[in-house]
Design an enzyme around this catalytic site. Structure first.
Site, PDB file in Angstrom:
ATOM      1  CB  SER A 153      -1.120   0.219   1.360  1.00  0.00           C
ATOM      2  OG  SER A 153      -0.876   1.142   1.777  1.00  0.00           O
ATOM      3  CE1 TYR A 166      -4.720  -2.556   5.043  1.00  0.00           C
ATOM      4  CE2 TYR A 166      -3.574   0.199   4.468  1.00  0.00           C
ATOM      5  CZ  TYR A 166      -4.037  -1.311   3.695  1.00  0.00           C
ATOM      6  OH  TYR A 166      -4.332  -1.334   2.131  1.00  0.00           O
TER       7      TYR A 166
HETATM    8  P1  NDP Z   1     -11.054  -5.932   0.084  1.00  0.00           P
HETATM    9  O1  NDP Z   1     -11.974  -5.681   1.956  1.00  0.00           O
HETATM   10  O2  NDP Z   1     -12.537  -5.366  -0.600  1.00  0.00           O
HETATM   11  O3  NDP Z   1     -11.534  -7.328   0.247  1.00  0.00           O
HETATM   12  C1  NDP Z   1     -10.306  -8.242   1.084  1.00  0.00           C
HETATM   13  C2  NDP Z   1     -10.353  -9.361   0.950  1.00  0.00           C
HETATM   14  O4  NDP Z   1     -10.429 -10.057   2.000  1.00  0.00           O
HETATM   15  C3  NDP Z   1     -11.951  -9.943   0.980  1.00  0.00           C
HETATM   16  O5  NDP Z   1     -11.918 -11.163  -0.123  1.00  0.00           O
HETATM   17  C4  NDP Z   1     -11.982 -11.099   2.494  1.00  0.00           C
HETATM   18  O6  NDP Z   1     -12.680 -11.166   2.418  1.00  0.00           O
HETATM   19  C5  NDP Z   1     -10.204 -10.673   2.400  1.00  0.00           C
HETATM   20  N1  NDP Z   1     -10.297 -11.022   4.583  1.00  0.00           N
HETATM   21  C6  NDP Z   1     -10.645 -11.037   4.878  1.00  0.00           C
HETATM   22  N2  NDP Z   1     -10.208 -11.168   6.039  1.00  0.00           N
HETATM   23  C7  NDP Z   1      -9.899 -12.048   6.223  1.00  0.00           C
HETATM   24  C8  NDP Z   1      -9.576 -13.549   7.094  1.00  0.00           C
HETATM   25  N3  NDP Z   1      -9.310 -13.208   7.964  1.00  0.00           N
HETATM   26  N4  NDP Z   1      -9.738 -14.202   6.648  1.00  0.00           N
HETATM   27  C9  NDP Z   1      -9.887 -14.779   5.396  1.00  0.00           C
HETATM   28  N5  NDP Z   1     -10.121 -13.514   4.215  1.00  0.00           N
HETATM   29  C10 NDP Z   1     -10.111 -12.727   4.383  1.00  0.00           C
HETATM   30  O7  NDP Z   1     -10.028  -4.942  -0.032  1.00  0.00           O
HETATM   31  P2  NDP Z   1      -9.073  -4.446  -1.023  1.00  0.00           P
HETATM   32  O8  NDP Z   1     -10.143  -5.489  -2.108  1.00  0.00           O
HETATM   33  O9  NDP Z   1      -9.434  -3.458  -1.734  1.00  0.00           O
HETATM   34  O10 NDP Z   1      -7.930  -4.943  -0.993  1.00  0.00           O
HETATM   35  C11 NDP Z   1      -7.050  -6.050  -1.421  1.00  0.00           C
HETATM   36  C12 NDP Z   1      -5.636  -5.777  -1.266  1.00  0.00           C
HETATM   37  O11 NDP Z   1      -5.086  -4.403  -1.541  1.00  0.00           O
HETATM   38  C13 NDP Z   1      -5.698  -5.183   0.705  1.00  0.00           C
HETATM   39  O12 NDP Z   1      -4.472  -6.091   0.632  1.00  0.00           O
HETATM   40  C14 NDP Z   1      -5.675  -4.228   0.548  1.00  0.00           C
HETATM   41  O13 NDP Z   1      -4.188  -3.902   1.253  1.00  0.00           O
HETATM   42  C15 NDP Z   1      -5.300  -3.550  -0.361  1.00  0.00           C
HETATM   43  N6  NDP Z   1      -5.119  -2.398  -0.667  1.00  0.00           N
HETATM   44  C16 NDP Z   1      -5.954  -1.595  -1.314  1.00  0.00           C
HETATM   45  C17 NDP Z   1      -6.309  -0.222  -2.243  1.00  0.00           C
HETATM   46  C18 NDP Z   1      -7.768  -0.031  -2.204  1.00  0.00           C
HETATM   47  O14 NDP Z   1      -7.748   0.942  -2.580  1.00  0.00           O
HETATM   48  N7  NDP Z   1      -8.471  -0.704  -2.185  1.00  0.00           N
HETATM   49  C19 NDP Z   1      -5.097   0.710  -1.797  1.00  0.00           C
HETATM   50  C20 NDP Z   1      -3.749  -0.335  -1.390  1.00  0.00           C
HETATM   51  C21 NDP Z   1      -4.158  -1.799  -1.223  1.00  0.00           C
HETATM   52  P3  NDP Z   1     -14.421 -11.027   3.296  1.00  0.00           P
HETATM   53  O15 NDP Z   1     -14.912 -10.724   1.679  1.00  0.00           O
HETATM   54  O16 NDP Z   1     -14.930 -12.466   3.456  1.00  0.00           O
HETATM   55  O17 NDP Z   1     -14.172 -10.158   3.720  1.00  0.00           O
END
Ligand code: NDP
Length: 252
Positions: A153, A166
């Protein structure tokens, strides 16, 4: 690599694991990798969401994926070794991992940050990629050219005020990519790199920036070229680097 153009068969015969495959960037990444020929192992905690992604991939005629439910906040070495065992028994190989799952935690000063929330965020965002990678290494080492991609990030490059666990977890991801890539460079064919997705239209982004109009934010589909590049064979030889999936903006 933000404008990389992947051939449709880029990932044919490859088996790739995606964590957090049920929603957001992980969901789109799983479908995109499958559309380029990969057999994708969909890992997440909510079965219904993973089944929906599975159905979409099958309906599109792409290689049949697999589903693994695992709550990464509770995943220890034993659970991660079970993941490795299931993949080995089902497919006999693993060519790459996209560590994508993460949670935001609280946006609040460290002075007030709840230590239990800190532990929870660290377990999912930093400990799980470490333990899961450790458990998968024996399988990854058998691949001709394996790719480990971790998700960083902008606050993993420079921790900003109020981003709490985070940001620190993402700084840790950057460090882990540097360390692991060095450790594996001369003893394996595994490359290890980080992606900073940049501001991307997902639930996490909406939660972090509630006042923002989602229509103005880049979609997960638009950032896929870098994911394809790093998980496919065109990035062989590239390791220990941290890439931006889009030109930098303020992001989670
Ligand atoms: P979302 O919150 O939309 O999705 C996160 C995913 O992680 C979901 O599928 C969620 O599952 C899963 N998850 C969370 N907790 C757990 C757990 N305990 N066990 C298994 N799975 C889990 O986030 P994004 O798609 O936006 O983010 C994806 C990645 O990109 C992350 O690493 C984030 O830090 C990074 N990122 C995102 C940015 C953005 O602007 N979107 C910017 C910079 C980095 P569930 O659906 O069950 O909650």
């Amino acid at each position: 690599m933000q404008s990389y153009e992947a051939p449709d068969n880029l990932l044919t015969d490859r088996v790739l694991l995606v964590t957090g495959a049920g929603d957001g960037i992980g969901r789109v990444a799983a479908k995109t990798l499958a559309a380029h020929g990969a057999t994708v192992v969909l890992l997440g905690r909510v079965l219904g969401k993973l089944e929906a992604v599975y159905d979409e991939i099958v309906a599109a005629g792409h290689p049949t994926p697999a589903i693994l439910t695992l709550d990464l906040s509770m995943a220890g070495l034993h659970e991660c070794q079970q993941v490795a065992e299931v993949i080995e028994n089902t497919f006999g190989r693993l060519d790459g991992v996209l560590h994508n799952a993460a949670v935001l935690g609280e946006i609040t000063p460290l002075e007030m940050y709840d230590p239990d929330t800190w532990d929870f965020v660290m377990k999912i965002n930093l400990r799980a990629p470490f333990v899961l990678t450790q458990a998968l290494l024996p399988l990854l080492k058998q691949a001709a050219d394996a790719s480990v991609v971790m998700t960083s990030s902008s606050v993993g490059r420079r921790a900003r005020a109020f981003w709490g666990a985070y940001a620190i977890s993402k700084c840790g991801i950057e460090g882990m990519v540097q360390m692991l890539s060095d450790e594996l460079a001369n003893v394996s064919n595994i490359r290890v790199n980080a992606i900073n997705p940049g501001a991307t239209r997902t639930n996490m982004r909406a939660h972090a920036y509630p006042g923002e109009n989602p229509a103005t934010v880049t979609t997960p589909e638009e950032i896929m070229p870098l994911y394809l590049y790093l998980l496919g064979p065109d990035s062989v030889g590239i390791t220990g680097q941290s890439f931006d999936a889009q030109p930098p903006k303020a992001s989670a």
